[in-house]
Enzyme design. Structure first.
Site, mmCIF file in Angstrom:
data_model
loop_
_atom_site.group_PDB
_atom_site.id
_atom_site.type_symbol
_atom_site.label_atom_id
_atom_site.label_comp_id
_atom_site.label_asym_id
_atom_site.label_seq_id
_atom_site.Cartn_x
_atom_site.Cartn_y
_atom_site.Cartn_z
ATOM 1 C CG ASN A 39 -1.877 1.151 1.255
ATOM 2 O OD1 ASN A 39 -2.719 1.263 0.369
ATOM 3 N ND2 ASN A 39 -1.767 2.027 2.245
ATOM 4 C CD GLU A 40 -1.572 5.654 0.426
ATOM 5 O OE1 GLU A 40 -0.894 6.250 1.300
ATOM 6 O OE2 GLU A 40 -2.763 5.923 0.194
ATOM 7 C CD1 TRP A 63 3.321 10.170 3.942
ATOM 8 C CD2 TRP A 63 3.497 10.414 1.730
ATOM 9 N NE1 TRP A 63 2.614 9.149 3.360
ATOM 10 C CE2 TRP A 63 2.691 9.279 2.008
ATOM 11 C CE3 TRP A 63 3.741 10.771 0.406
ATOM 12 C CZ2 TRP A 63 2.139 8.497 0.992
ATOM 13 C CZ3 TRP A 63 3.188 9.996 -0.597
ATOM 14 C CH2 TRP A 63 2.394 8.875 -0.305
ATOM 15 C CE1 TYR A 137 -9.575 8.494 1.436
ATOM 16 C CE2 TYR A 137 -7.311 8.010 0.800
ATOM 17 C CZ TYR A 137 -8.529 7.596 1.318
ATOM 18 O OH TYR A 137 -8.695 6.299 1.710
ATOM 19 C CD GLU A 166 -6.653 3.586 0.868
ATOM 20 O OE1 GLU A 166 -6.645 4.740 1.362
ATOM 21 O OE2 GLU A 166 -5.796 2.734 1.130
ATOM 22 C CD1 TRP A 195 -9.354 4.313 4.064
ATOM 23 C CD2 TRP A 195 -9.486 2.369 2.973
ATOM 24 N NE1 TRP A 195 -8.397 3.487 4.588
ATOM 25 C CE2 TRP A 195 -8.446 2.278 3.932
ATOM 26 C CE3 TRP A 195 -9.748 1.265 2.166
ATOM 27 C CZ2 TRP A 195 -7.676 1.127 4.104
ATOM 28 C CZ3 TRP A 195 -8.987 0.127 2.341
ATOM 29 C CH2 TRP A 195 -7.971 0.078 3.296
#
Length: 235
Positions: A39-40, A63, A137, A166, A195
């Protein structure tokens, strides 16, 4: 985790003793839709750099720390995808990207998940994804210009199906769950995985089921003209 990404001997040991037996054990289970390898990965990637190779020079990331090179993370995906296909040639394999910024070559971005990049990093010809999955998002109440809820799936120029893997109403730039599911259905996406199950701030029996509301909004639709009919083969 770090050992599996940086040390190929440890990664191979994991494949032989854990992943491959796992795939073989569950490959015929009717509830298995596919494998999401990691994931990511962008959160741990070292962004930028001087290389002219777009595969190793992502436009964003890091990040959660600059821990791994793009090549190390791509090899991690490549080897696992190859192992999964060897154990189950019919398997569906993906890896969820944090945003559209690293899973398309459009909009001035660089797709670090494409076949060319994964094979170059790991050397396994079969070790590629057979569908893309990405997360969307808002940020400070707004979607990025390249966000999925601003574009058709075709706008990303991808050669494989794309799932919005997501998203949520609470971080949906004002869109309701029903509007998000409807957008995914009508704009050529191969699926939508919410999500957010419940409304923010509650978990009681009277809490609105946001995810269920979104799914209900397209429950009875089967109009192929909108791109919403997805053929599935269940084993």
């Amino acid at each position: 985790m770090e050992g599996l990404i940086k040390d190929t001997h440890k990664l191979q040991t994991y494949l032989d003793n854990a992943l491959i037996p796992w795939v073989q054990a569950v490959k015929d289970h009717p509830a298995l839709g596919g494998w999401d390898i990691i994931n990511e990965i962008e959160g741990f990637i070292t962004p930028g750099g001087s290389s002219s190779d777009p595969c190793v020079n992502p436009t964003s990331g890091g990040w959660a720390g600059h821990l791994y090179t793009a090549r190390e993370l791509q090899r991690f995906i490549n080897w696992q995808a190859d192992a999964i296909y060897r154990a189950d040639p019919q398997a569906l394999v993906t890896a969820g990207s944090a945003s559209q910024g690293t899973q398309t070559d459009m909009f001035g971005k660089k797709n670090i998940y494409k076949d060319e990049c994964l094979i170059k990093a790991g050397g396994k010809q079969r070790g590629v994804l057979n569908f893309y999955s990405t997360h969307t998002y808002d940020w400070e109440g707004k979607f990025a210009p390249e966000a999925t809820f601003k574009h058709d799936a075709a706008d990303y120029g991808l050669d494989k199906p794309l799932v919005i893997a997501e998203f949520s109403q609470v971080s949906g730039a004002g869109l309701t769950s029903a509007q998000e599911f409807t957008w995914a259905y009508e704009h050529g996406y191969a699926g939508a995985w919410s999500w957010q199950m419940l409304s923010p701030g509650g978990n009681g029996a009277d809490t609105p089921a946001v995810q269920a509301t979104g799914m209900e909004s397209i429950r009875h639709r089967n109009d192929q003209s909108k791109g919403g009919r997805v053929a599935l083969t269940l084993h």
